[in-house]
Design an enzyme around this catalytic site. Structure first.
Site, PDB file in Angstrom:
ATOM      1  N   LYS A 185       0.858  -1.361   0.085  1.00 33.08           N
ATOM      2  CA  LYS A 185      -0.011  -0.080   0.134  1.00 33.08           C
ATOM      3  C   LYS A 185       0.891   1.208   0.023  1.00 33.08           C
ATOM      4  O   LYS A 185       1.630   1.522   0.881  1.00 33.08           O
ATOM      5  CB  LYS A 185      -0.925   0.056   1.235  1.00 33.08           C
ATOM      6  CG  LYS A 185      -1.753   1.024   1.190  1.00 33.08           C
ATOM      7  CD  LYS A 185      -2.863   1.008   2.384  1.00 33.08           C
ATOM      8  CE  LYS A 185      -3.824   2.115   2.382  1.00 33.08           C
ATOM      9  NZ  LYS A 185      -4.760   1.956   3.503  1.00 33.08           N
ATOM     10  N   LYS A 240      -1.865  -1.795  -4.106  1.00 29.15           N
ATOM     11  CA  LYS A 240      -2.946  -0.405  -4.179  1.00 29.15           C
ATOM     12  C   LYS A 240      -1.932   0.766  -4.237  1.00 29.15           C
ATOM     13  O   LYS A 240      -1.095   0.851  -3.405  1.00 29.15           O
ATOM     14  CB  LYS A 240      -3.744  -0.567  -2.675  1.00 29.15           C
ATOM     15  CG  LYS A 240      -4.717   0.569  -2.439  1.00 29.15           C
ATOM     16  CD  LYS A 240      -5.397   0.147  -1.342  1.00 29.15           C
ATOM     17  CE  LYS A 240      -5.921   1.193  -0.975  1.00 29.15           C
ATOM     18  NZ  LYS A 240      -6.626   1.304   0.597  1.00 29.15           N
TER      19      LYS A 240
HETATM   20  C1  PBG Z   1      -7.483   2.923   4.954  1.00 30.26           C
HETATM   21  C2  PBG Z   1      -7.813   2.814   3.482  1.00 30.26           C
HETATM   22  C3  PBG Z   1      -7.684   3.751   2.517  1.00 30.26           C
HETATM   23  C4  PBG Z   1      -8.226   3.275   1.462  1.00 30.26           C
HETATM   24  C5  PBG Z   1      -8.880   1.836   1.614  1.00 30.26           C
HETATM   25  N1  PBG Z   1      -8.434   1.628   3.127  1.00 30.26           N
HETATM   26  C6  PBG Z   1      -7.241   5.159   2.767  1.00 30.26           C
HETATM   27  C7  PBG Z   1      -6.066   5.298   3.322  1.00 30.26           C
HETATM   28  O1  PBG Z   1      -4.902   5.021   3.553  1.00 30.26           O
HETATM   29  O2  PBG Z   1      -6.037   6.530   3.724  1.00 30.26           O
HETATM   30  C8  PBG Z   1      -8.472   3.791   0.193  1.00 30.26           C
HETATM   31  C9  PBG Z   1      -9.123   3.449  -0.934  1.00 30.26           C
HETATM   32  C10 PBG Z   1      -9.335   4.299  -2.217  1.00 30.26           C
HETATM   33  O3  PBG Z   1      -8.825   5.299  -2.341  1.00 30.26           O
HETATM   34  O4  PBG Z   1     -10.419   3.932  -2.662  1.00 30.26           O
HETATM   35  N2  PBG Z   1      -7.517   2.004   5.932  1.00 30.26           N
END
Ligand code: PBG
Length: 317
Positions: A185, A240
């Site tokens: 991520k 991601k």
């Molecule tokens: C955080 C989380 C995020 C997303 C999914 N779970 C955002 C972040 O890290 O602030 C982002 C998903 C998206 O942008 O569609 N637990």
């Protein structure tokens, strides 16, 4: 190239079996609120969400992932509501499972919808406290499993959380619950509209999660994270965001041969959607091309806010 030979030689394709639909839920009744920066994406109250799911299940939807927008007065420093067995997420899982026992339900394991600072973990001495956070996350995962979800998906990026969750699931006899880890991520600016959707953006200070999400300039660390998560007991991994990180999808699949999923995140959705709204690009064409690029890179499936649109399209074909 003639059509038939183009079809016969096509390597990758998209089917109903590839989609995971991310849904935003809110408390209350009769609510369907459009998210400002994500046209045609809504926060639903459960009564409104059930018919939408019913429709998409008929079109072949395989799984959803649930994100709650918690009222701000329920948020606190340590995300207490995450451990409430009757919180929005657990209630939703119970209900959706009752109506659609065959639909895969994925729960995000992280504290950001529940914390007053919008971070995924708890903070001690101005820092995200890895171990304290894990002790909460593993309980959160158990509650989600008890509510009836099929897959827990830790998205918090703490070190060691997959092992802790795996052990806790075993201890509680949840042998069939799978772990789909957000192993990779990146600290990405493409998450902006999501943070609006769960109303955490204005809370997050500093305005980034760089201390626990990955540097977009790096790829070795992505492979390292996937390796660790698999050894800790992850069954599947997520990369991601999606489109800016196709190289990472490809490397992870090549190296580890485990199920890999791409997350086409909120900012990717907004980007494609707004270009289409401006009539700069054709929506269906760019969405299909972006999704097939995930498959070509090696993903087994993807999370996409375009799920309703494309399932409709596939049906009509
Ligand atoms: C955080 C989380 C995020 C997303 C999914 N779970 C955002 C972040 O890290 O602030 C982002 C998903 C998206 O942008 O569609 N637990």
């Amino acid at each position: 190239m003639k059509n038939f030979s183009r079809n016969l030689t096509q390597e990758s394709s998209i089917s109903q079996n590839d989609f995971i639909w991310p849904v935003f839920i809110i408390d209350g009744k009769n609510q369907k609120q459009e998210i400002q920066k994500m046209p045609l994406v809504y926060r639903y109250s459960l009564d409104k969400l059930i018919p939408e799911i019913e429709h998409l299940v008929k079109l072949g939807l395989q799984a959803i992932v649930i994100f709650p927008q918690i009222e701000n007065d329920k948020k606190d420093e340590i995300g207490t509501d995450a451990l409430n067995p009757h919180n929005l997420v657990c209630n939703a899982v119970r209900k959706i499972k009752k109506y659609f026992p065959e639909l895969g339900i994925i729960c995000d394991v992280a504290l950001d919808p529940f914390t007053s600072h919008g971070h995924d973990g708890v903070i001690s001495d101005d820092k995200i406290d890895n171990d304290k956070t894990i002790s909460i996350l593993k309980k959160q995962a158990i509650l989600q499993a008890k509510a009836g979800c099929d897959i827990v998906a830790p998205s918090d990026m703490m070190d060691g959380r997959v092992l802790a969750i795996r052990e806790e699931l075993e201890k509680n006899e949840f042998k069939d619950i799978m772990i789909m880890s957000y192993s990779v991520k990146y600290s990405s600016s493409f998450y902006g509209p999501f943070r609006d959707a769960i109303d955490s953006k204005k809370l997050i200070k500093p305005h980034h999660k760089k201390s626990y999400q990955m540097n977009p300039a790096n790829s070795d660390v992505a492979l390292h994270e996937v390796k660790m998560d698999i050894s800790e007991g992850a069954d599947m991994v997520i990369i991601k965001p999606g489109m800016p990180y196709l190289d990472i999808i490809s490397k992870c699949k090549d190296r580890f041969r485990v199920p890999v999923f791409a997350y086409q995140v909120s900012g990717e959705y907004s980007m494609l959607m707004s270009a289409a709204k401006m009539n700069y690009l054709n929506l269906n064409d760019i969405v299909l091309e972006s999704l097939i690029s995930f498959k070509r890179a090696g993903a087994d499936g993807f999370f996409s806010y375009f799920t309703p649109l494309i399932l409709e399209k596939l049906q009509k074909k």
